[in-house]
Design a protein around this motif. Sequence first.
Motif, mmCIF file in Angstrom:
data_model
loop_
_atom_site.group_PDB
_atom_site.id
_atom_site.type_symbol
_atom_site.label_atom_id
_atom_site.label_comp_id
_atom_site.label_asym_id
_atom_site.label_seq_id
_atom_site.Cartn_x
_atom_site.Cartn_y
_atom_site.Cartn_z
ATOM 1 N N GLN A 94 -2.510 69.786 -3.590
ATOM 2 C CA GLN A 94 -2.824 69.057 -4.710
ATOM 3 C C GLN A 94 -1.148 68.448 -5.401
ATOM 4 O OE1 GLN A 94 -5.549 67.343 -5.545
ATOM 5 N NE2 GLN A 94 -6.312 68.757 -3.568
ATOM 6 N N SER A 95 -0.295 68.961 -4.628
ATOM 7 C CA SER A 95 1.215 68.715 -4.890
ATOM 8 C C SER A 95 1.587 67.503 -4.547
ATOM 9 C CB SER A 95 2.199 69.742 -4.393
ATOM 10 O OG SER A 95 1.621 71.495 -4.963
ATOM 11 N N ASP A 96 2.321 66.653 -5.401
ATOM 12 C CA ASP A 96 2.864 65.662 -4.936
ATOM 13 C C ASP A 96 4.425 65.668 -5.065
ATOM 14 O OD1 ASP A 96 0.494 64.209 -4.866
ATOM 15 O OD2 ASP A 96 0.561 63.717 -7.319
ATOM 16 N N PHE A 97 4.836 64.875 -4.026
ATOM 17 C CA PHE A 97 6.400 64.509 -3.983
ATOM 18 C C PHE A 97 6.800 63.189 -3.468
ATOM 19 C CE2 PHE A 97 9.911 64.190 -1.071
ATOM 20 C CZ PHE A 97 10.925 64.449 -1.614
ATOM 21 N N SER A 98 7.831 62.682 -4.187
ATOM 22 C CA SER A 98 8.293 61.393 -3.657
ATOM 23 C C SER A 98 9.754 61.491 -3.998
ATOM 24 C CB SER A 98 7.637 60.374 -4.421
ATOM 25 O OG SER A 98 7.932 60.243 -5.976
ATOM 26 N N PHE A 99 10.450 60.350 -3.420
ATOM 27 C CA PHE A 99 11.963 60.130 -3.482
ATOM 28 C C PHE A 99 12.334 58.866 -3.611
ATOM 29 C CE2 PHE A 99 11.861 60.214 1.088
ATOM 30 C CZ PHE A 99 12.965 59.370 1.335
ATOM 31 N N SER A 100 13.453 58.272 -4.144
ATOM 32 C CA SER A 100 13.879 57.133 -4.336
ATOM 33 C C SER A 100 15.447 57.014 -4.154
ATOM 34 C CB SER A 100 13.318 56.556 -5.691
ATOM 35 O OG SER A 100 13.810 56.938 -6.681
ATOM 36 N N VAL A 101 15.858 56.037 -3.756
ATOM 37 C CA VAL A 101 17.202 55.616 -3.639
ATOM 38 C C VAL A 101 17.626 54.575 -4.859
ATOM 39 C CG1 VAL A 101 19.009 54.822 -2.245
ATOM 40 C CG2 VAL A 101 17.319 56.226 -1.234
ATOM 41 N N ASN A 102 18.710 55.014 -5.883
ATOM 42 C CA ASN A 102 19.327 54.067 -6.638
ATOM 43 C C ASN A 102 20.955 53.826 -6.009
ATOM 44 O OD1 ASN A 102 20.413 52.839 -8.844
ATOM 45 N ND2 ASN A 102 20.167 54.397 -10.146
ATOM 46 N N THR A 103 20.868 52.673 -5.439
ATOM 47 C CA THR A 103 22.168 52.338 -4.996
ATOM 48 C C THR A 103 22.758 51.512 -5.944
ATOM 49 O OG1 THR A 103 21.239 50.145 -4.201
ATOM 50 C CG2 THR A 103 21.105 51.911 -2.591
ATOM 51 N N VAL A 106 3.606 80.406 -9.387
ATOM 52 C CA VAL A 106 3.975 79.416 -9.791
ATOM 53 C C VAL A 106 3.841 78.044 -8.975
ATOM 54 C CG1 VAL A 106 6.112 77.844 -10.732
ATOM 55 C CG2 VAL A 106 6.017 80.270 -11.334
ATOM 56 N N ARG A 107 3.234 77.122 -9.131
ATOM 57 C CA ARG A 107 3.235 75.819 -8.174
ATOM 58 C C ARG A 107 3.883 74.695 -8.729
ATOM 59 N NH1 ARG A 107 -1.426 72.702 -9.977
ATOM 60 N NH2 ARG A 107 -1.582 71.568 -7.943
ATOM 61 N N VAL A 108 4.363 73.817 -7.717
ATOM 62 C CA VAL A 108 4.827 72.586 -7.982
ATOM 63 C C VAL A 108 3.763 71.515 -8.202
ATOM 64 C CG1 VAL A 108 6.409 70.726 -7.480
ATOM 65 C CG2 VAL A 108 7.043 72.958 -7.126
ATOM 66 N N VAL A 109 3.488 71.092 -9.388
ATOM 67 C CA VAL A 109 2.562 70.104 -9.519
ATOM 68 C C VAL A 109 3.184 68.757 -9.093
ATOM 69 C CG1 VAL A 109 0.779 68.782 -11.094
ATOM 70 C CG2 VAL A 109 1.482 71.487 -11.317
ATOM 71 N N ASN A 110 4.175 68.319 -9.478
ATOM 72 C CA ASN A 110 4.783 67.025 -9.185
ATOM 73 C C ASN A 110 6.350 67.481 -9.044
ATOM 74 O OD1 ASN A 110 6.064 64.258 -9.788
ATOM 75 N ND2 ASN A 110 3.871 63.790 -9.139
ATOM 76 N N ASP A 111 6.892 66.535 -7.909
ATOM 77 C CA ASP A 111 8.253 66.625 -7.524
ATOM 78 C C ASP A 111 8.678 65.275 -7.530
ATOM 79 O OD1 ASP A 111 10.751 67.158 -6.411
ATOM 80 O OD2 ASP A 111 10.166 68.287 -4.774
ATOM 81 N N MET A 112 9.846 64.889 -8.071
ATOM 82 C CA MET A 112 10.191 63.498 -8.032
ATOM 83 C C MET A 112 11.905 63.688 -7.762
ATOM 84 S SD MET A 112 8.076 60.956 -10.458
ATOM 85 C CE MET A 112 8.530 62.072 -12.175
ATOM 86 N N LEU A 113 12.284 63.093 -6.718
ATOM 87 C CA LEU A 113 13.735 63.202 -6.251
ATOM 88 C C LEU A 113 14.555 61.792 -6.503
ATOM 89 C CD1 LEU A 113 16.627 64.568 -5.265
ATOM 90 C CD2 LEU A 113 15.284 64.390 -3.072
ATOM 91 N N THR A 114 15.657 61.530 -7.109
ATOM 92 C CA THR A 114 16.529 60.378 -7.023
ATOM 93 C C THR A 114 17.540 60.504 -6.636
ATOM 94 O OG1 THR A 114 15.154 59.619 -8.941
ATOM 95 C CG2 THR A 114 17.228 58.462 -8.424
#
Length: 639
Positions: free
Chosen positions: A402-411, A542-550
């Motif tokens: 059920q864990s979510d991960f996404s990443f985005s680029v800020n140029t 401990v579990r990661v529910v959501n992980d967002m990387l920029t």
Amino acid sequence: MVSQKKPSGAARSARGGIAKRKTRTDRDGDLVMDPTARTRGGGVAKGGKSGAPAGRDKTRGAKVNPRGAGFEKKLANHIGGSAVRTRNQPSRGLEELRVTGYKNSKAASNSDGGLNSLIVWLEKRASLKSKRAIKIKKSRAEGDDVLVSVPAEDAVYVLRVDGFVFAGTNIKIERASAQDLDTGVSKESTIAMLKGVLARRYNVETKLLDLSALGVDPDLKAAQIFDSTSTTGKFFPALMKVLDQQFKTAAEKHEAITSVSLANNQLTSVAPVTTLAQTLPQLINLDLSNNAFKDLTGIEAWRRKFPKLDHLIVSGNPLEQAEPDYAAKLMAWYPKLRLLNTLQVRSDQEAEKGRRVTDMPFPIKGPNFQDEGQIAENFLRTFFAGYDTDRAALAQHYYDEQSDFSFSVNTAAPRDPTKSHDTVPQEWDFYIKRSRNLKKITQLPARQSRLCRGAQAIHESWSALPATRHPDLATQPQKWLIECQSQPGVPDPTGASPVGVDGFLITIHGEFDELDVSTGQVKKTRSFDRTFILGPGGPAGVRVVNDMLTIRAYGGFAAFEPEQTEPQVQAEAGVPVLPPGLTPEIAEQMIIELQKQTSMTVQYAKDCLEQVQWDFDRALQAFAAVRANLPADAFVQAA
């Protein structure tokens, strides 16, 4: 004196005190006391502040300090009668805790009154605190309360759940009271016996409570307290309960007792005596010498306790050889510690400036870091080390289906103006194809395809990203900015709480090097922002529910450095004048910490600190003195 053979494996038993019985092995880490042992004692050596423990009689066992006149007068009318005896009971190694309030929870409508859900919830919460599985061995209802039995060494972690919300209501957890100490005689006789022990071991002149070598205390030997792990586990909480009842106010208690000695008790952990930190949190001198602490994990339950601790003695413990850097760690735990093992480790001025609220997990942090039980700190130390070395194991450790991960680029992020930057074509190729920048990706299918759910999908996404190396949190803290706060409504993996449970929201700003896998050389340095939502669950608790990387171009870390500003001479409207050297960020942390410890509102906490010129310890004392007279609106009201 009859000579006695040393118990095997107890090298320090020859020095006297509490040693393991030859016919019984302590399975639970409790105090194991030999009523026949003699002691030479120990104590806080000369050179500490007023109130340091005195020496010991080397020939007649533990020294019995002169009876404190004021303390004994309070107890004299209650002490008397014949020696107290106790029934022999089988060794269980369990400690009983009382849980109150669950009958008011939403789970009370269950067929079992919510008991099973409560037990599961307690085990999960306690396991999260201890970072290992905690199991409740027995439970029984008693009116609207429930009594749970856990291994003695695990009780401290269950107690840390006190005040947490279970199914919509606050739960209270406390140790067995003095009345629960089963000595086989009347409650009154048991309490009188404990008062007698306290009276004989209290020195009114030095303000010392000498609890060293308890195994040779005549009253405790007569009561056979340490012949059973059942009574052993309940003894110290009961003793602290009786002690607390002898004083009208907390201020009177803290003024009367400034030093405690627990020397020569063969302690392997402070778990059996952990209630000392709740009963006497303002201790100045503490003697833990000549025990059996193998390393600092045996004392870790008292980390960040005793904010006024000035002198600590841990000599005569195996940890001195096991952890060569133990002194530095203890100094970090106790910001006001001036003397360690009779040696001065901080100047008087440095010790005076020490504040408990500034002892945060990371030297560089944002103004808001609200950790609990070092959960967030331990997660971050483990996470970034794992991300750089073994991403597959890390994904399985902290992420589930059920864990979510996404990443985005800020140029478009600004670059570090102090350095020249070589920009080359395709420098974002590793990232841009899977970037989930919602300002640029507007179509729903594209957004959904760039969101990874589940440990396997997350690991595959990580595998497509370059190898990295993050700065070390311990040696390069200036390159990090970290904030953490409580996050309500996190999904409960057990399903016991339909409205969710409390977790953590962690925000990190920092940098990393991209590495060439074949050569190990740095190819590019970039900055990043990462946001985690943590909840209970997983193999680590401990579990990661959501992980967002920029990911962005390198912007440096100058913005993380706190500004050095002079205090204002006159206050602006609504802005307090702060003492020299106290920054607004630290002042905000002090308000948050005072709120946490007193449950006061922000305004009342700020007013309290202002009235004592922002002295945190005096603010706690002031609160204790006026607490009974504060109005209801001074406290945060439960939802």
